[in-house]
Write a protein that holds these residues in place. Structure first.
Motif, PDB file in Angstrom:
ATOM      1  N   UNK A  62      33.713  40.651 -40.938  1.00  0.00           N
ATOM      2  CA  UNK A  62      32.461  40.387 -40.214  1.00  0.00           C
ATOM      3  C   UNK A  62      31.845  39.149 -40.846  1.00  0.00           C
ATOM      4  N   UNK A  63      31.328  38.224 -40.047  1.00  0.00           N
ATOM      5  CA  UNK A  63      30.960  36.929 -40.605  1.00  0.00           C
ATOM      6  C   UNK A  63      29.473  36.591 -40.520  1.00  0.00           C
ATOM      7  N   UNK A  64      28.764  37.182 -39.581  1.00  0.00           N
ATOM      8  CA  UNK A  64      27.363  36.817 -39.413  1.00  0.00           C
ATOM      9  C   UNK A  64      26.657  37.830 -38.532  1.00  0.00           C
ATOM     10  N   UNK A  65      25.329  37.943 -38.741  1.00  0.00           N
ATOM     11  CA  UNK A  65      24.533  38.752 -37.837  1.00  0.00           C
ATOM     12  C   UNK A  65      24.216  37.981 -36.563  1.00  0.00           C
ATOM     13  N   UNK A  66      24.496  36.677 -36.573  1.00  0.00           N
ATOM     14  CA  UNK A  66      24.284  35.811 -35.409  1.00  0.00           C
ATOM     15  C   UNK A  66      25.562  35.775 -34.587  1.00  0.00           C
ATOM     16  N   UNK A  93      33.250  40.341 -45.856  1.00  0.00           N
ATOM     17  CA  UNK A  93      32.567  39.147 -45.357  1.00  0.00           C
ATOM     18  C   UNK A  93      33.091  37.947 -46.133  1.00  0.00           C
ATOM     19  N   UNK A  94      33.640  36.978 -45.437  1.00  0.00           N
ATOM     20  CA  UNK A  94      34.039  35.730 -46.069  1.00  0.00           C
ATOM     21  C   UNK A  94      32.933  34.712 -45.848  1.00  0.00           C
ATOM     22  N   UNK A  95      32.384  34.213 -46.946  1.00  0.00           N
ATOM     23  CA  UNK A  95      31.312  33.220 -46.870  1.00  0.00           C
ATOM     24  C   UNK A  95      31.936  31.829 -46.887  1.00  0.00           C
ATOM     25  N   UNK A  96      31.905  31.166 -45.738  1.00  0.00           N
ATOM     26  CA  UNK A  96      32.480  29.836 -45.620  1.00  0.00           C
ATOM     27  C   UNK A  96      31.518  28.735 -46.056  1.00  0.00           C
ATOM     28  N   UNK A 147      25.604  27.179 -44.963  1.00  0.00           N
ATOM     29  CA  UNK A 147      24.470  27.932 -44.447  1.00  0.00           C
ATOM     30  C   UNK A 147      24.828  29.164 -43.650  1.00  0.00           C
ATOM     31  N   UNK A 148      26.078  29.601 -43.738  1.00  0.00           N
ATOM     32  CA  UNK A 148      26.487  30.810 -43.010  1.00  0.00           C
ATOM     33  C   UNK A 148      25.600  31.996 -43.383  1.00  0.00           C
ATOM     34  N   UNK A 149      25.288  32.837 -42.417  1.00  0.00           N
ATOM     35  CA  UNK A 149      24.380  33.963 -42.620  1.00  0.00           C
ATOM     36  C   UNK A 149      25.144  35.174 -43.165  1.00  0.00           C
ATOM     37  N   UNK A 150      25.815  34.962 -44.300  1.00  0.00           N
ATOM     38  CA  UNK A 150      26.622  36.023 -44.892  1.00  0.00           C
ATOM     39  C   UNK A 150      25.755  37.159 -45.428  1.00  0.00           C
ATOM     40  N   UNK A 151      24.670  36.815 -46.116  1.00  0.00           N
ATOM     41  CA  UNK A 151      23.813  37.868 -46.663  1.00  0.00           C
ATOM     42  C   UNK A 151      23.084  38.622 -45.565  1.00  0.00           C
ATOM     43  N   UNK A 152      22.733  37.927 -44.495  1.00  0.00           N
ATOM     44  CA  UNK A 152      22.124  38.621 -43.355  1.00  0.00           C
ATOM     45  C   UNK A 152      23.141  39.548 -42.693  1.00  0.00           C
TER      46      UNK A 152
END
Length: 348
Positions: free
Chosen positions: A124-128, A163-166, A169-174
């Motif tokens: 899963x990558x983002x809440x957006x 979650x892979x944080x690329x 500004x990716x919304x990884x924590x969100x």
């Protein structure tokens, strides 16, 4: 491109025997993630391992000491005999985790995943939704993956999410916060590893510094062509052997396997607040030590003793389901001392 092995040191550190096997069933996937370690995609094939080859491997794996397998890829459910192979693994007494993109889980698959001994994992990558879909390269993937996560939770199936944080500004924590709000108990965040498309993205050659340091320690992987390596991320290194030509146990006892193990700088530090770094993990394939999780007395939900996720030691996708999700877990009484994390257990 396959890297050449460096000369092996005089001694190889003592590692855990292989009990966990990552099985790359296919390179086909509906997604085209720009960081994919396997360079999977919609036009890729299933490799040269025939269904009969996979069945022979699953039949012989317990005799080689294997207790758990992970079906990964690619998207493992796209293999034409996925259902048959999962049932074969369960029939041989193996615990199974299915690492799926959750894009198309049919009612039949939900029934299959509800069997005892099966766990699920996804990315899963983002809440957006738009940002998630940009990462996967497929419009609508966020909605479908999220809906499947909700369904798995409703069915009370063992589930973990990576979650892979690329960066950028990716919304990884969100994304993590959203998953926690949904009720996902096991969430891991990792950086992009410089292998596969991750190496292409960084415009660099893959090297052992991109591995977690626990490859081959209690686990191994088998590719779509039958090649045995330390983990799914180490495919840029040579193979230790091929399961179509040599028994798995014989490969693990061979010199090529030992030479591979010697290539990886080992990280053996164990701390109370680092349950993952127990010397027997390699994110994505990692299982969390049972001592790192306890069931909360209120509600019975698994809780994590600490949160060392983004420590640079993990590499989702292969992180395996925590043992407590498949096995009974002792619930400590009020006031009872809980053992320090990192004393047991087995993402790369």
């Amino acid at each position: 491109m396959t890297a050449e092995l460096l000369p092996a040191p005089a001694t190889t550190p003592a590692l855990a025997p292989v009990e966990f096997l990552e099985l790359d069933l296919t390179n086909r996937c509906q997604l085209t993630c720009g960081h994919c370690y396997a360079k999977s995609g919609p036009t890729e094939g299933h490799g040269s391992m025939a269904t009969a080859d996979w069945e022979r491997l699953l039949d012989s794996a317990p005799m080689a000491g294997i207790r758990r397998v992970q079906f990964i890829g690619g998207e493992p459910t796209l293999h034409p005999d996925f259902v048959r192979l999962l049932n074969r693994a369960l029939g041989n007494g193996l615990k199974v985790e299915v690492f799926s993109n959750f894009l198309h889980i049919t009612p039949r698959l939900w029934e299959l995943f509800s069997q005892p001994g099966v766990g699920l994992a996804t990315s899963y990558y983002s809440d957006d939704p738009a940002e998630h879909d940009r990462v996967t390269g497929r419009a609508g993937s966020h909605a479908r993956t999220r809906a499947a996560i909700v369904e798995a939770l409703a069915r009370k199936l063992p589930l973990r999410v990576g979650i892979i944080d690329l960066g950028d500004g990716q919304r990884a924590e969100q994304a993590r916060a959203e998953l926690e709000a949904l009720g996902v108990a096991h969430i891991r965040v990792d950086r992009v590893r410089g292998v596969g498309r991750g190496a292409d993205r960084a415009q660099a050659e893959p090297n052992v510094g991109e591995l977690c340091g626990r490859c081959g320690d209690g686990r191994a992987s088998v590719s779509t062509s039958g090649e045995v390596r330390m983990c799914v991320l180490s495919r840029f290194l040579p193979s230790a052997g091929n399961v179509r030509e040599q028994p798995l146990g014989e490969i693990f006892a061979g010199g090529k396997w030992q030479a591979l193990l010697a290539q990886v700088p080992r990280q053996r530090v164990i701390t109370a607040c680092n349950p993952d770094n127990d010397g027997n993990d390699c994110s994505p394939a990692e299982t969390i030590p049972p001592s790192a999780f306890r069931l909360a007395e209120a509600g019975g939900r698994p809780i994590q003793a600490c949160n060392p996720d983004n420590d640079g030691n993990d590499c989702s996708p292969a992180e395996t389901i925590p043992p407590l999700a498949l096995l009974p877990v002792h619930v400590p009484r009020r006031g009872e001392t809980v053992a320090a994390a990192g004393t047991a257990g087995a993402d790369c």
